[in-house]
Motif scaffolding. Structure first.
Motif, short mmCIF file in Angstrom:
data_model
loop_
_atom_site.label_atom_id
_atom_site.label_comp_id
_atom_site.label_asym_id
_atom_site.label_seq_id
_atom_site.Cartn_x
_atom_site.Cartn_y
_atom_site.Cartn_z
N LEU A 183 0.57 0.01 -11.08
CA LEU A 183 -0.33 -1.01 -10.18
C LEU A 183 -0.45 -1.62 -11.14
O LEU A 183 -2.19 -1.13 -11.40
N GLY A 184 -1.34 -3.17 -11.77
CA GLY A 184 -2.43 -3.66 -12.18
C GLY A 184 -3.54 -4.00 -10.62
O GLY A 184 -3.22 -3.44 -9.75
N THR A 185 -3.82 -4.20 -11.64
CA THR A 185 -4.89 -5.30 -10.63
C THR A 185 -5.35 -6.47 -10.06
O THR A 185 -6.03 -6.25 -8.80
N GLU A 186 -4.20 -7.08 -9.90
CA GLU A 186 -3.50 -8.29 -9.01
C GLU A 186 -1.75 -8.00 -8.11
O GLU A 186 -1.51 -8.69 -7.60
N GLU A 187 -2.25 -6.46 -8.16
CA GLU A 187 -0.85 -5.75 -7.27
C GLU A 187 -1.33 -5.00 -6.24
O GLU A 187 -2.26 -4.38 -5.81
N TYR A 188 -1.02 -5.76 -4.92
CA TYR A 188 -1.68 -5.03 -3.52
C TYR A 188 -0.80 -3.44 -2.64
O TYR A 188 0.46 -4.35 -3.24
N VAL A 189 -1.11 -3.13 -1.98
CA VAL A 189 0.26 -2.29 -0.89
C VAL A 189 -0.62 -2.61 0.21
O VAL A 189 -1.31 -1.80 0.94
N ILE A 190 0.55 -3.39 1.61
CA ILE A 190 0.30 -3.28 2.28
C ILE A 190 1.07 -2.46 3.31
O ILE A 190 2.40 -2.35 3.47
N SER A 191 0.12 -1.82 4.56
CA SER A 191 1.62 -1.04 5.45
C SER A 191 1.59 -1.75 6.52
O SER A 191 0.13 -2.21 7.54
N ALA A 192 2.89 -1.82 7.29
CA ALA A 192 2.57 -2.62 8.49
C ALA A 192 3.96 -2.75 9.25
O ALA A 192 4.24 -1.35 9.49
N ASP A 193 2.99 -2.43 11.32
CA ASP A 193 4.08 -2.33 11.88
C ASP A 193 3.37 -2.74 13.09
O ASP A 193 2.82 -3.39 12.90
N GLU A 194 3.55 -2.50 14.23
CA GLU A 194 4.19 -3.06 15.67
C GLU A 194 3.88 -1.91 16.76
O GLU A 194 4.22 -0.94 16.32
N LYS A 195 2.66 -2.50 17.17
CA LYS A 195 2.12 -1.65 18.77
C LYS A 195 2.62 -2.32 19.40
O LYS A 195 1.97 -3.21 19.89
N THR A 196 3.86 -2.04 20.30
CA THR A 196 4.10 -2.16 21.84
C THR A 196 4.06 -1.93 22.57
O THR A 196 3.36 -1.46 23.11
N SER A 197 3.93 -3.10 23.71
CA SER A 197 3.75 -2.86 25.14
C SER A 197 2.68 -2.03 25.64
O SER A 197 2.02 -1.26 25.71
N LEU A 231 0.29 -6.48 16.57
CA LEU A 231 0.70 -6.14 14.89
C LEU A 231 -0.37 -6.14 14.29
O LEU A 231 -1.81 -6.88 14.17
N ALA A 232 -0.37 -4.89 12.79
CA ALA A 232 -1.09 -4.90 12.48
C ALA A 232 -1.04 -4.76 10.89
O ALA A 232 0.43 -4.20 10.29
N ALA A 233 -1.53 -4.80 9.92
CA ALA A 233 -1.68 -4.64 8.43
C ALA A 233 -2.58 -4.13 8.19
O ALA A 233 -3.04 -4.47 7.79
N TYR A 234 -2.57 -2.90 6.90
CA TYR A 234 -3.08 -2.51 6.75
C TYR A 234 -2.52 -2.12 4.84
O TYR A 234 -2.07 -1.82 4.70
N ASP A 235 -4.50 -3.23 4.27
CA ASP A 235 -4.26 -2.71 3.14
C ASP A 235 -4.01 -0.91 2.42
O ASP A 235 -5.84 -0.79 2.76
N VAL A 236 -3.71 -0.73 1.82
CA VAL A 236 -3.78 1.38 1.40
C VAL A 236 -4.71 1.48 0.83
O VAL A 236 -5.35 2.40 1.19
N HIS A 237 -5.29 0.91 -0.19
CA HIS A 237 -6.11 1.04 -0.95
C HIS A 237 -7.82 -0.01 -1.47
O HIS A 237 -8.32 0.43 -2.07
N ARG A 238 -7.60 -0.70 -0.25
CA ARG A 238 -8.30 -1.51 0.11
C ARG A 238 -9.21 -1.01 1.44
O ARG A 238 -9.75 -1.64 2.22
N ALA A 239 -8.29 0.01 2.52
CA ALA A 239 -8.78 0.19 3.59
C ALA A 239 -9.53 -0.98 4.54
O ALA A 239 -10.15 -0.98 5.40
N LYS A 240 -8.34 -2.63 4.60
CA LYS A 240 -8.46 -3.45 4.94
C LYS A 240 -7.65 -3.53 6.06
O LYS A 240 -6.35 -3.88 5.81
N VAL A 241 -8.14 -3.88 7.34
CA VAL A 241 -6.87 -4.22 8.33
C VAL A 241 -6.52 -5.34 8.72
O VAL A 241 -7.89 -6.54 8.88
#
Length: 388
Positions: A183-197, A231-241
């Motif tokens: 991956l290049g420096t301008e490509e990012y990986v986001i991990s996302a999901d929902e925590k319900t109820s 609902l949360a989206a987590y940047d895998v390599h920058r550790a930002k939520v």
């Protein structure tokens, strides 16, 4: 006859450091702490009588450990091997007991779901494998091989025909690779999901803070104050939520969190942003991937294998939220939940480091190989069901 002079004790720096750790360590056994103290005092030139008075030991005991250390050093402070009582049980009997513990009780015509040590002891006696035997003896045998037949863990067998392909793609993204290209420096990986109820449970009596020899106390009775989804989206390599609270889950709430991320920099102008999601109804299948790409052309949706949420790193963040924010649930209303989650998100982002994800494609291949070795019939069964 003149009295015998005390054996002189001279310590090296390393021996003194080790003896101090033994003498003052909270987890050091009491006898070893006494022996280390004797040697330290002897190294200061104290007489045996004075050491005995200070440690409240008999002078012969002081003389013994002082002399042993002078001859053998630190290893001499350990107990010497003793012959002990003859063994009551043979190695064959021990092996048979462990073999029985490794079988399901139902397979041996015993109406139990799990073995306990008393049940194993009774069964060994009933089968004539051993004479009368205590549960503590059985427990000691099992501890040698870390056997705990009274415990169990639930799991889901792999039934996604493309499990390896989907999981390997995600492992590669965590390692900053996609389709074999870094991956290049301008490509990012986001991990996302929902925590319900996440419920607002207003306790009928205030929660009591912990005190001396007392854990925090939370009243069992509560009044319901509604529930929301986080609902949360987590940047895998920058550790930002990036998180947000919604009344419920669904396509619209999921797209809201996507918009929240994709309209901010550096994601808005990024070359590609990979979104790793599970197969929940909010983002399932090709339609969800097309919907995401239509809204944001630089976004690429990557689905985890079926029943493999453990491959999604945001689940680790949700486990932290559950332990540190939600439980024990004591909120007066939903606004308090929103404020707590937002404050924790800010706190997490201020100090977070990328997760040390160590599971690679090589580990994945090893896992699949172990499953094939141990459960080949179930693997064929699952394939046949999917084919039908």
């Amino acid at each position: 006859m003149p009295p015998c002079s005390a054996v002189p004790v001279v310590l090296t720096a390393a021996e003194r450091h080790r003896l101090k750790k033994l003498a003052y360590g909270h987890k050091t056994p009491h006898q070893m702490r006494q022996r280390a103290t004797v040697v330290l005092l002897a190294a200061r030139g104290r007489s045996n009588a004075r050491i005995a008075a200070e440690t409240r030991l008999h002078v012969d005991t002081v003389r013994t450990w002082r002399g042993r250390f002078a001859v053998g050093g630190l290893p001499a402070l350990a107990d010497r091997k003793r012959c002990g009582r003859p063994a009551r049980f043979t190695p064959v009997q021990v092996a048979e007991a462990k073999a029985l513990a490794c079988q399901l009780p139902a397979e041996t015509s015993v109406p139990l779901s799990r073995w306990s040590c008393p049940e194993l002891a009774a069964e060994l006696t009933a089968r004539g494998i051993t004479d009368a035997i205590s549960a503590s003896t059985v427990r000691r045998w099992l501890r040698e091989d870390a056997l705990k037949p009274w415990q169990y863990r639930s799991w889901i067998f792999i039934r996604d025909p493309d499990f390896r392909l989907k999981a390997a793609r995600i492992m590669d993204l965590y390692a900053r690779t996609f389709d074999g290209v870094p991956l290049g420096t301008e490509e990012y990986v986001i991990s996302a999901d929902e925590k319900t109820s996440i419920q607002a449970r207003c306790r009928c009596h205030p929660t009591l803070a912990p005190g001396q020899a007392r854990a925090m106390r939370v009243n069992h009775e509560y009044q319901r104050g509604g529930a929301l989804a986080y609902l949360a989206a987590y940047d895998v390599h920058r550790a930002k939520v990036f998180g947000r609270c919604e009344p419920t889950t669904g396509i619209a709430p999921f797209m809201n969190v996507v918009t929240q991320v994709m309209t901010t920099e550096p994601y808005a102008s990024a070359k590609r942003v990979f979104w790793i999601v599970d197969n929940g109804s909010s983002h399932r299948g090709k339609k969800a991937a097309d919907r995401l790409t239509k809204a944001f052309p630089n976004a690429v949706m990557i689905h985890t294998p079926v029943h493999a949420s453990w491959t999604n790193q945001v689940e680790i963040f949700f486990s932290v939220v559950q332990r540190k924010v939600v439980a024990p649930n004591d909120f007066t209303n939903l606004d308090q939940i929103r404020d707590r989650l937002q404050a924790f998100e800010d706190r997490y982002n201020a100090a977070a480091q990328p997760l040390q994800w160590k599971f690679t494609t090589s580990d994945l291949d090893d896992l699949l190989a172990r499953l094939d070795r141990h459960t080949p019939d179930r693997r064929e069964e699952s394939s046949a069901v999917l084919a039908a």
